[in-house]
Design a protein around this motif. Structure first.
Motif, PDB file in Angstrom:
ATOM      1  N   ASP A  33      56.719 -43.910   7.784  1.00  0.00           N
ATOM      2  CA  ASP A  33      56.262 -42.699   7.951  1.00  0.00           C
ATOM      3  C   ASP A  33      54.825 -42.710   7.759  1.00  0.00           C
ATOM      4  OD1 ASP A  33      54.940 -40.166   7.738  1.00  0.00           O
ATOM      5  OD2 ASP A  33      57.020 -39.357   6.490  1.00  0.00           O
ATOM      6  N   PRO A  34      54.141 -43.224   8.768  1.00  0.00           N
ATOM      7  CA  PRO A  34      52.381 -43.435   8.608  1.00  0.00           C
ATOM      8  C   PRO A  34      51.822 -41.922   8.005  1.00  0.00           C
ATOM      9  CG  PRO A  34      53.154 -43.322  10.908  1.00  0.00           C
ATOM     10  CD  PRO A  34      54.495 -43.089  10.203  1.00  0.00           C
ATOM     11  N   GLU A  35      52.362 -40.847   8.613  1.00  0.00           N
ATOM     12  CA  GLU A  35      51.631 -39.690   8.010  1.00  0.00           C
ATOM     13  C   GLU A  35      51.602 -39.353   6.715  1.00  0.00           C
ATOM     14  OE1 GLU A  35      51.479 -35.252  10.124  1.00  0.00           O
ATOM     15  OE2 GLU A  35      53.440 -36.494  10.517  1.00  0.00           O
ATOM     16  N   ASN A  36      52.905 -39.564   5.952  1.00  0.00           N
ATOM     17  CA  ASN A  36      53.072 -39.661   4.588  1.00  0.00           C
ATOM     18  C   ASN A  36      52.677 -40.836   3.819  1.00  0.00           C
ATOM     19  OD1 ASN A  36      53.506 -36.827   4.192  1.00  0.00           O
ATOM     20  ND2 ASN A  36      55.301 -37.350   5.469  1.00  0.00           N
ATOM     21  N   LEU A  37      52.254 -42.072   4.550  1.00  0.00           N
ATOM     22  CA  LEU A  37      52.233 -43.473   3.999  1.00  0.00           C
ATOM     23  C   LEU A  37      53.493 -43.725   2.835  1.00  0.00           C
ATOM     24  CD1 LEU A  37      48.408 -43.883   3.155  1.00  0.00           C
ATOM     25  CD2 LEU A  37      49.679 -44.555   5.279  1.00  0.00           C
TER      26      LEU A  37
ATOM     27  N   LEU B 129      52.220 -53.220  10.780  1.00  0.00           N
ATOM     28  CA  LEU B 129      51.948 -51.964  11.054  1.00  0.00           C
ATOM     29  C   LEU B 129      50.422 -51.600  10.592  1.00  0.00           C
ATOM     30  CD1 LEU B 129      55.357 -50.388  10.203  1.00  0.00           C
ATOM     31  CD2 LEU B 129      54.580 -51.081  12.435  1.00  0.00           C
ATOM     32  N   GLY B 130      49.941 -52.518  10.117  1.00  0.00           N
ATOM     33  CA  GLY B 130      48.768 -52.638   9.561  1.00  0.00           C
ATOM     34  C   GLY B 130      48.528 -51.604   8.252  1.00  0.00           C
ATOM     35  N   LEU B 131      49.670 -51.734   7.410  1.00  0.00           N
ATOM     36  CA  LEU B 131      49.835 -50.967   6.395  1.00  0.00           C
ATOM     37  C   LEU B 131      49.900 -51.990   5.032  1.00  0.00           C
ATOM     38  CD1 LEU B 131      51.930 -47.928   7.325  1.00  0.00           C
ATOM     39  CD2 LEU B 131      49.685 -47.844   6.477  1.00  0.00           C
TER      40      LEU B 131
ATOM     41  N   PRO C  75      46.340 -48.054   2.404  1.00  0.00           N
ATOM     42  CA  PRO C  75      45.688 -48.622   3.350  1.00  0.00           C
ATOM     43  C   PRO C  75      45.283 -50.351   3.091  1.00  0.00           C
ATOM     44  CG  PRO C  75      44.647 -46.578   2.803  1.00  0.00           C
ATOM     45  CD  PRO C  75      45.843 -46.951   1.728  1.00  0.00           C
TER      46      PRO C  75
ATOM     47  N   LYS D 220      40.086 -54.282   3.556  1.00  0.00           N
ATOM     48  CA  LYS D 220      39.289 -54.563   4.939  1.00  0.00           C
ATOM     49  C   LYS D 220      38.955 -56.062   4.810  1.00  0.00           C
ATOM     50  CE  LYS D 220      37.751 -50.277   6.767  1.00  0.00           C
ATOM     51  NZ  LYS D 220      38.292 -49.197   5.471  1.00  0.00           N
TER      52      LYS D 220
END
Lengths: 471, 471
Positions: free
Chosen positions: A101-105, A125-127, A215, A218
């Motif tokens: 769930d990307p909205e709630n991470l 998924l970039g997480l 997140p 970087k």
């Protein structure tokens, strides 16, 4: 031998092929990653979903049959050895990622998924899911939760307990409970989520988990600092933290570890160093550059013999893999490897390493030490031979003194591996008689007939504390 | 009325002046921050150290007298109202910072220290303790631990439970237990530290805590985004997280809150906006600038009517103080203020706010909503008058439906205020009958005679769930 009516019921629940009593299955599930421990179960069951787990538990509790739930069994504390027989419940079929769930991470997963597979999916998924136990290529998320596994990123990112927001679990009586949820805050009653994490399968069987994602950083940089003086390395650890830098990784290897890792990984590590620190920082590029530069200066001012910054991601990965392979490399030396994880406040790292060395010499055993210096979590590792009973006895004696030393320095008997069978006789040293009593009360509340992973955490008898002769 | 022999013993332990039975003391400790709840204790005691607490508990348990330990009593769940009489134990004398350890980044404190005083001492040493409940100028660290307090920085930094590494606590029988320590990792048995956090004084009396400190962020920026469309504000919250930015603060105020806060703080807030988001980021300067710029763009793309970046630290503080004063500002409107903290997954914020508004209209009550949007923790706040029994009944009915709506949306009945008396009848809605049973078992294990803060967490009767008529 299990009651035949019970067996018929179990077969009915999961289907014939998913309940086994053949010798191969029993032997394969009679041990785990811990050396010198083995005990045959009476059956092995492979449930496919939560409802099956609940039905199985209703049957087993009616027949008062013990159950050991397990993932890959990579633990090092005898956590999944079925010491009282009964049924081993293997969670490998419940290995789905139910949702990301990307909205709630958050990610919702079943317990049987292999940690590294989960992490690589999340990263695609970039997480980012930070807990990274060294066993992650074989261990499962369910096993990580049961043991509250740590890893190399624990110092900055915390351990498994910091990334579990909610659980679904089946109680001993077959009832299903759900704790927490996709919630960053929840204070509705006692924190059952955190209580189940690290409870080693003794309170309930975890059937689903809501995990917190973050997140990804970087950028990341890696360096090695090599010391001829152990205290220089230890002071570096303390001074980095005092300088208010929390590196992503701050790992320690002593001389014996350096030698075997280099034999194994062929990195050209300097074999005359007393200690190597493997240091990583991640985050925004500018911050990483600045922190790495500050840490390099601290290493140099503490008389590091050499500081080497990895010039590429591949080079960095190679260094990290070297550290991750420490256990495997040591395991090649002799038939039996016993790895412990005494943990101390990070300011006591050097004292602890010196005490370990003294104790090893005193008992004439060979102990290499590596571990997570940043969080004070050391892995003194004895290489021995299970057939040499006298040496094994000396190794055990040495570890007892190591646990005692850790406690004396304000530490604990286990930082991330769990108590299981191996450290049960020492648990009272850390938490006291009253602590044990409270924990027994909690166990009783969840599992009145002592069916869930019996024989773990609580020892029949606490080991007497020795007075260490440092003479 | 307490047994006179017991009173004599208590006086002997703490000294005459630190045990009181006069009416003034009893009345002063008959209530807490929660409206409409009051119950007289039989005595008030002020211990000076852990040994006194242990001695007191030995006496009280022998005489089976209930005890409510408390700090400043600023909680909002009736957590420290002595509903079954007995003794109130005030922890204010145990208010020392025992030690700050910069090498291990820990502070050891007694429970009675006021949170803001502790934080300001820590900040004067160039360190950072993130949990910042709105009550922090009066609340104590012990109270924060008992309730697992959150605050404005919860989204990025977590809540109280994420900063307690170890505890010393006195059990109901007067025995002292010590959990955890100056250790980033410790898996020696069940996690009693986390279990005691948020246990609302029902399991043990906390007498000392080892807290985790972190390096302070190097810079911080604050901005306000104002919306005529509630959904635009809510979508902004989700999109910020999806963009993998975790802001330090992401607070929400609805129109009624904006109006009263502006009346109170005279900030010139636009009174026609449906929602304001207060957004802060902290960290390295470059990263803060970049995140603020990205978030500003997200606000604008979601049709924020105005976005205002605070041009100075003073301006930022003013905006933050405005948000912190929401409760106080609302409390000026009418004689009685009832503040709740239903919490939902952050993706459900808009749905929840709309449901709250519908429910308020349906019951003809006035509810303003503000809170921690980033972690889905909302504070719907009813302004009413305790003397108007009919209106109070309607407010209570509305809150029941709000709890129900939160659960339906995957949320919880309390995010950071605790269950206490107020939410006890609803606890089963969140954790189910089996969950309650397990929690009762844990309570029984710690406190077999139900002496520690009795009448909290567990209700005599669970409220029946209503079917919400949304017609």
């Amino acid at each position: 031998m299990l009651d035949r009516t019970l067996v018929a019921k179990l077969r009915e629940i999961v289907g014939d092929v998913y309940f086994r009593e053949d010798k191969e299955a029993l032997v394969a599930h009679s041990y785990d990653g811990t050396p010198m421990l083995q005990s045959l179960p009476d059956g092995v069951i492979y449930p496919k979903d939560t409802d099956q787990v609940a039905e199985i538990m209703k049957c087993l509790s009616r027949y008062r049959v013990p159950v050991v739930s397990r993932g890959s069994g990579s633990n090092l504390c005898g956590g999944t050895v079925p010491v009282q027989g009964g049924v081993v419940m293997v969670m490998h079929r419940m290995n789905r990622i139910v949702e990301v769930d990307p909205e709630n991470l958050t990610a919702t997963v079943q317990p049987g998924i292999v940690t590294a597979e989960f992490i690589s999916h999340i990263e695609s998924l970039g997480l980012f899911y930070p807990p990274d136990p060294s066993s992650m290529r074989i261990s499962t998320i369910g096993g990580n939760i049961a043991e509250c596994s740590g890893g190399l990123r624990g110092l900055k990112y915390g351990t498994t307990k910091d990334y579990v927001l909610g659980l679904e679990a089946v109680l001993a009586n077959g009832e299903i409970i759900r704790t927490g949820g996709k919630l960053m805050k929840d204070v509705a009653g006692y924190d059952l989520t955190k209580l189940l994490i690290g409870s080693e399968g003794t309170l309930a069987i975890i059937t689903e988990a809501v995990l917190k994602l973050v997140p990804p950083p970087k950028s990341k940089k890696t360096m090695l600092a090599m010391y001829k003086d152990l205290y220089g390395a230890a002071r570096t650890v303390s001074r980095i933290i005092e300088a208010k830098i929390i590196p992503a990784t701050l790992e320690f290897m002593d001389n014996p570890t350096i030698r075997v890792v280099d034999d194994f990984a062929k990195l050209g590590l300097p074999r005359d160093m007393e200690a190597i620190l493997l240091i990583e920082q991640d985050g925004d590029r500018e911050a990483v550059e600045r922190d790495m530069e500050s840490m390099r200066r601290i290493c140099e001012s503490e008389l590091a013999d050499r500081v080497e910054v990895a010039e590429s991601r591949e080079h960095a990965e190679k260094l990290l893999t070297a550290r991750r392979s420490a256990f495997t490399a040591l395991a090649r030396l002799r038939p039996t490897t016993i790895l412990e994880d005494a943990t101390v406040p990070r300011s006591k790292i050097a004292d602890m390493v010196l005490r370990i060395n003294e104790i090893a010499i005193k008992h004439n055993v060979s102990i290499a030490t590596f571990g997570h210096a940043g969080d004070g979590n050391l892995h003194p590792t004895a290489t021995t031979d299970a057939r040499d009973l006298d040496e094994v006895r000396r190794v055990e004696q040495a570890f007892e003194e190591i646990f005692e030393a850790a406690i004396e320095l304000g530490g604990t008997i286990t930082g991330e591996h769990g108590v299981g069978m191996v450290k049960a006789p020492f648990l009272e040293w850390k938490i006291g008689k009253s602590g044990i009593e409270v924990m027994r009360g909690i166990k009783q509340a969840f599992d009145p007939y002592n069916l869930l992973n019996p024989g773990k955490l609580f020892a029949k008898e606490t080991r007497k504390r020795v007075v260490i002769d440092r003479g």
